[in-house]
Scaffold this motif. Structure first.
Motif, PDB file in Angstrom:
ATOM      1  N   LYS A 106      -2.348  -8.150   0.579  1.00  0.00           N
ATOM      2  CA  LYS A 106      -2.341  -8.945   0.276  1.00  0.00           C
ATOM      3  C   LYS A 106      -3.584 -10.492   0.070  1.00  0.00           C
ATOM      4  N   HIS A 110      -1.147  -7.435   4.542  1.00  0.00           N
ATOM      5  CA  HIS A 110      -0.667  -6.110   3.703  1.00  0.00           C
ATOM      6  C   HIS A 110      -1.042  -5.649   2.939  1.00  0.00           C
ATOM      7  N   ASP A 162      -5.099  -8.955  -5.054  1.00  0.00           N
ATOM      8  CA  ASP A 162      -5.424  -7.713  -4.672  1.00  0.00           C
ATOM      9  C   ASP A 162      -6.816  -7.515  -4.359  1.00  0.00           C
ATOM     10  N   VAL A 179       7.661  -7.337  -1.322  1.00  0.00           N
ATOM     11  CA  VAL A 179       6.123  -6.720  -1.943  1.00  0.00           C
ATOM     12  C   VAL A 179       6.056  -5.236  -1.027  1.00  0.00           C
ATOM     13  N   ASN A 180       5.736  -4.852  -1.892  1.00  0.00           N
ATOM     14  CA  ASN A 180       5.603  -3.341  -1.183  1.00  0.00           C
ATOM     15  C   ASN A 180       6.052  -2.636  -0.396  1.00  0.00           C
ATOM     16  N   ASN A 192       7.055  -4.954   2.646  1.00  0.00           N
ATOM     17  CA  ASN A 192       6.668  -5.815   3.640  1.00  0.00           C
ATOM     18  C   ASN A 192       7.300  -7.361   3.068  1.00  0.00           C
TER      19      ASN A 192
END
Length: 438
Positions: A215, A213, A232, A182-183, A185
């Motif tokens: 989240k 990170h 988020d 995710v992004n 990470n």
């Protein structure tokens, strides 16, 4: 004397070695030699054969005499709370090994129907399973009864099976987990916390909110993950939250979690929200504002282009098609929606504007002032200043007003009149005096 002491010392050493060898032989009987790995749990052993050349391996639960208590499994984990996780082999149709739990008699207590699982802690474990296009996660007790199921369906862009990567230690499938990128990470659906973090989590007065990170996730005192690491945003300072609910965001949509349990109470349906008041939550959906209660039930329809908070007198200012008025907490219109603007209520009255003039209404919508003013402001204190034709008045909440003073324009005009008078009077008297002498 020294020789005797040395003999006694040697004798004690030999005796100790014999005891150690005997104890080691008792703990590691000869039948264990045919297994490449083993671990003892009381009167039973988890053993494993590993073919180093082909990489094939199998695990068994055996008693202290080497008798097998289970058929061959791909892996058997550690015993905790009387149960151990086990993993079946892939079947002839290529299905992946599934996870379940056995007791020390080898009896299956929780069937192997899960794609992943963990070790029991304090009578609770997690299990993972396919749920549509996602992996789901549920917590179970030692009887296999469901304690809590994470609502992964509320996070449709995360924990997708097609994007999951299996990660496990070689020859130890019980330590299998799934990870996602995710992004840039790595993240996981199951979350494991360090010992010191667990202490902080258990001391927290509310469910523990943590950040990873970009989240957020929420875990309770029993180390049950109430919300996975997919949020988020969480309203940590309660700017938009209150009355037992905290606002959270997933993508561009808002919902609410319980401040007490950490569970998602109201899903991600709304484009905007306001701080709750009087048990009502103004939320925006489809460019219209409406009200929900703590259960997420709609109590005021999504009709309004603008909505103010419910304040004094259980009233809120609303706008529809460019016109303003007031409603109560049931949604009933109390001030007709016909005005250019309508303020909040204070001391039982609110300011309204119509045709660029201002007046005040009571909670029934009745105009209580006998005149309309060119300038006015909502009540904050017990008196408010209004203006008409450049003259200021002190207004009280009962609609009565009294003269306060003149505007600067009026003052300037009066000064000009006074100056003109002062100049005119000497001139007039001087003219009469000259005329009388002639």
């Amino acid at each position: 004397m020294i020789a005797k002491t040395s003999k006694f010392s040697l004798l004690f050493i030999l005796l100790g070695v014999c005891i150690f060898v005997k104890a080691n032989a008792a703990e590691n009987p000869d039948w264990l030699k045919k297994y490449q790995e083993h671990e003892q749990f009381g009167n039973v052993y988890v053993v494993k054969t590993i073919e180093r050349s082909g990489g094939a391996y199998a695990s068994f639960l055996v008693d202290r005499n080497g008798n097998k208590l289970t058929p061959a499994y791909r892996d058997i984990g550690k015993f905790s709370n009387g149960l151990a996780e086990f993993v079946t082999f892939e079947n002839h149709q290529g299905a992946l090994g599934m996870h379940g739990y056995i007791n020390k008699n080898g009896k299956i207590i929780i069937p192997a129907i899960y794609r992943g699982a963990g070790e029991f802690k304090n009578g609770i474990t997690y299990v993972m399973y396919p749920k549509g296009k996602q992996f789901g996660l549920t917590y179970l007790d030692t009887l296999g009864k469901e304690i809590y199921k994470i609502p992964v369906e509320l996070f449709p862009n995360d924990f997708l099976i097609g994007k999951a990567q299996a990660a496990y230690v070689a020859y130890h499938d019980c330590q299998e987990d799934f990870i996602w990128h995710v992004n840039g990470n790595l993240t996981t659906l199951n979350w494991d916390f360090g010992r010191y973090t667990e202490v902080d989590i258990k001391k927290a007065k509310e469910p523990f909110r943590f950040y990873y990170h970009g989240k957020f996730g929420i875990v309770d005192k029993n180390m049950i993950l109430r919300v996975p690491v997919a949020l988020d945003d969480i309203d940590l300072i309660y700017k938009h939250s209150g009355r037992g609910l905290a606002r959270v965001r997933y993508g561009k949509k808002f919902g609410y979690v319980s401040s007490k349990t950490g569970e998602i109470v109201i899903p991600f349906l709304y484009d905007d929200t306001q701080k709750p008041s009087l048990g009502r939550y103004w939320v925006k959906k489809g460019n219209k504002w409406g009200c929900i209660n703590k259960k997420g039930e709609t109590v005021i329809p999504f009709l309004y282009d603008y909505a103010g908070r419910f304040m004094d007198e259980n009233r809120a200012s609303v706008s529809l098609n460019g016109k303003f008025g007031h409603i109560d907490t049931t949604g009933k219109i109390t001030t007709p929606i016909i005005y250019q603007s309508a303020s909040y209520f204070k001391h039982g009255v609110a300011m309204i504007q119509l045709n660029n003039k201002y007046a005040y209404v009571d909670t029934t919508g009745k105009v209580i002032t006998k005149t309309w003013f060119s300038e006015a402001e909502p009540f904050r204190e017990e008196m408010v200043v209004t203006e008409k034709y450049g003259i200021f008045y002190d207004m009280s909440p009962d609609g009565n007003f009294q003269f306060k003073g003149f505007s600067s324009a009026w003052k300037a005009t009066l000064i000009m009149i006074l100056l003109s008078a002062l100049l005119f009077i000497p001139y007039r008297f001087g003219f009469r005096f000259r005329k009388s002498r002639s």
